[in-house]
Design an enzyme around this catalytic site. Structure first.
Site: not given
Ligand code: NAD
Ligand code: UGA
Length: 476
Positions: A295, A22, A185, A308, A305, A297-298, A183
């Site tokens: 939608l 992020v 991934e 958790k 995310c 299935a699988g 967003l």
């Molecule tokens: P990530 O584990 O990929 O990255 C977290 C980064 O923070 C790491 O590089 C780590 O070294 C750094 N970090 C940890 N403690 C720190 C500190 N004290 N100072 C500076 N840097 C520090 O995590 P992420 O997937 O980017 O997720 C970040 C947050 O965003 C989470 O709360 C997650 O739930 C949320 N989020 C993630 C996604 C996603 O698709 N990954 C999407 C939406 C929201």
């Molecule tokens: C999800 C949300 O889509 C984002 O909006 C959100 O920001 C993010 O979590 C987050 O909070 O981290 P992400 O986990 O990257 O994004 O991927 P998704 O495309 O949502 O897929 C999540 C899981 O659901 C995957 O394991 C995927 O295979 C599964 N999935 C998705 C299904 O089994 N069926 C579907 O129709 C769609």
């Protein structure tokens, strides 16, 4: 009037703390739309990698967009100087699942205290806007404010506290805002530049205005890009109180996870009654109140995310002694889908002892290298515990998977995974699996050969025509 004082700045000085999926994407996009951004991370190796111009994660478009924004991007391990001179600091550190299911806020807390300590030595002319982008439970905005104040009051050594008394007097030295991230991934850059909405929660009008100004190019879609040639439509900028913004994030993820579990429940019923879940999903998805997306299935949902965040929301419910029956069922259905893979293999192969099973796709979804809560790892562990030999292939996550699960034999060619396998499971729907030469696959596998298509990516007729038994979730 100074542009900094009437919130009409075009170019903000932004610090993004946490250079993960992020933080990196957010920082890059803010730089791309014209701001000066410093990414701050405690991980020295990660910062060194970024300084060399390399990208530590696999995310489509990120590398080329980073290169385009390089002159406005900096990287550092030091938070204090950035917290002192930035207009806006984003917190984007990880908030993993704690032992009881609740969100572990220890990294957020460390950053918040650090910002407070830095502010105690800063002589700012305007308040710092601290933006919480990490996913956090309701109340975390207030928690972050409290910890910044704690940091402000801490004695930071010789120089520390020099301005602390003054800073304490100016309570409005900082303002905390919630700006949850939506967003996905694999399409993170696209989602950040073309979001469905931007949500900002704050108690202060001034902070909301700063956030609106910061995101103006995205809201108005006024930046130039070759990524999406469609006509630009303004992005809704949703402003709320802090608590509602925090809840919007959990509710969105919980809803999407529930939608997937719902279609999986229907898929299981389809198998029993002889209907096809693909047709059913299409038929219900055309109803605009339901919509066609999410939608599929699988095997069910995994990733960094959904698991958790649903767990954290259930933990919040427990705090209030509220029984979250729907969320509980969402999780139960998801757990059953993964077990469903094992049952399907057992039905065909009977004992799994001594059997060789190929797993195609190891990352939790395509177009990412992320293995957090990847269904592949749990399925591989269970198969191993039942005496099977598991061979996995993934276009990008293979090496990392081998490190995470030494009992998994990882190969770097999909056909190598099929060699000698009694059964194969498509766990992640990478595009390249749609192009597999099924006759070659059949010639490499043991006879009879079985394929469980956990993501409905293959044409069942073609699989059967190649002489492989086809198994799926919810298809006739
Ligand atoms: P990530 O584990 O990929 O990255 C977290 C980064 O923070 C790491 O590089 C780590 O070294 C750094 N970090 C940890 N403690 C720190 C500190 N004290 N100072 C500076 N840097 C520090 O995590 P992420 O997937 O980017 O997720 C970040 C947050 O965003 C989470 O709360 C997650 O739930 C949320 N989020 C993630 C996604 C996603 O698709 N990954 C999407 C939406 C929201
Ligand atoms: C999800 C949300 O889509 C984002 O909006 C959100 O920001 C993010 O979590 C987050 O909070 O981290 P992400 O986990 O990257 O994004 O991927 P998704 O495309 O949502 O897929 C999540 C899981 O659901 C995957 O394991 C995927 O295979 C599964 N999935 C998705 C299904 O089994 N069926 C579907 O129709 C769609």
């Amino acid at each position: 009037m100074d542009k900094r004082q009437n919130n009409t700045l075009d170019e903000f000085h932004v610090a993004v703390v946490g250079a993960g999926y992020v933080g990196l994407v957010t920082g890059m996009c803010l730089a791309y739309i014209g701001h000066r951004v410093t990414l701050v991370d405690v991980n020295e190796e990660r910062v060194a990698t970024l300084e060399r111009g390399e990208i530590p994660i696999y995310e489509p478009w990120l590398e080329s967009f980073m290169a385009k924004s390089a002159d406005r991007l900096r990287f550092t391990t030091e938070l204090a100087p950035r917290a002192q001179d930035a207009d806006v600091v984003f917190i984007a550190v990880d908030t993993p699942q704690g032992a009881d299911g609740s969100a572990d806020l220890s990294k957020i807390a460390a950053v918040a205290r650090g910002i407070g300590r830095a502010l105690s030595e800063a002589n700012r002319v305007r308040p710092l806007v601290v933006v919480n982008k990490s996913t956090v439970p309701v109340g975390s905005g207030d928690y972050v404010s409290m910890l910044i104040r704690d940091g402000l009051e801490e004695d930071g050594g010789d120089a520390g506290g020099r301005f602390a008394a003054e800073a304490r007097e100016r309570e409005a030295n900082f303002q905390v805002v919630s700006n949850p991230e939506f967003l996905r991934e694999g399409s993170a850059v696209y989602d950040s530049l073309f979001p469905d909405r931007i949500v900002v929660g704050a108690d202060s009008r001034e902070a909301l205005d700063i956030m609106r100004a910061l995101y103006k190019p995205v809201i108005e879609q006024s930046f130039t890009t070759e990524l999406d040639p469609r006509p630009k439509i303004a992005v809704p900028f949703v402003t709320t109180d802090l608590a509602s913004a925090e809840m919007i994030k959990y509710a969105a993820n919980a809803f999407l996870a529930t939608k997937i579990s719902f279609i999986n429940e229907i898929a299981n019923l389809c198998e029993l009654v002889g209907a096809d879940v693909g047709n059913v999903a299409y038929g219900i998805g055309l109803d605009q109140r339901i919509g066609p997306r999410f939608l599929n299935a699988g095997i069910g949902w995994g990733g960094s995310c959904f698991p958790k965040d649903v767990a954290a929301l259930r933990a919040v419910a427990r705090e209030y002694d509220y029984e979250s029956v729907l969320l509980d069922a969402t999780v139960a259905v998801n757990e059953r889908q993964r077990k469903g893979v094992i049952s399907k293999l057992q039905r065909d192969l009977h004992t799994l002892k001594g059997k060789r099973v190929a797993l195609l796709g190891l990352s939790f979804k395509p177009n990412t290298d992320d293995l957090r809560e990847a269904p592949s790892l749990e399925i591989a562990r269970t198969l191993n515990s039942l005496g099977a030999r598991v061979v996995g292939y993934d276009p990008v996550a293979g090496k990392a998977a081998a490190r995470r699960l030494p009992s998994l034999k990882v190969v770097f060619d999909p056909y190598e995974a099929f060699r000698g396998a009694h059964a194969a499971v498509v766990v992640t729907e990478w595009d390249e699996f749609r192009e597999l030469d099924l006759d070659r696959v059949a010639s490499l596998m043991q006879k009879p050969s079985f394929l469980v298509d956990g993501r409905s990516v293959l044409d069942p007729r073609e699989v059967v025509a190649a002489g492989i038994h086809y198994r799926s979730f919810g298809h006739v």
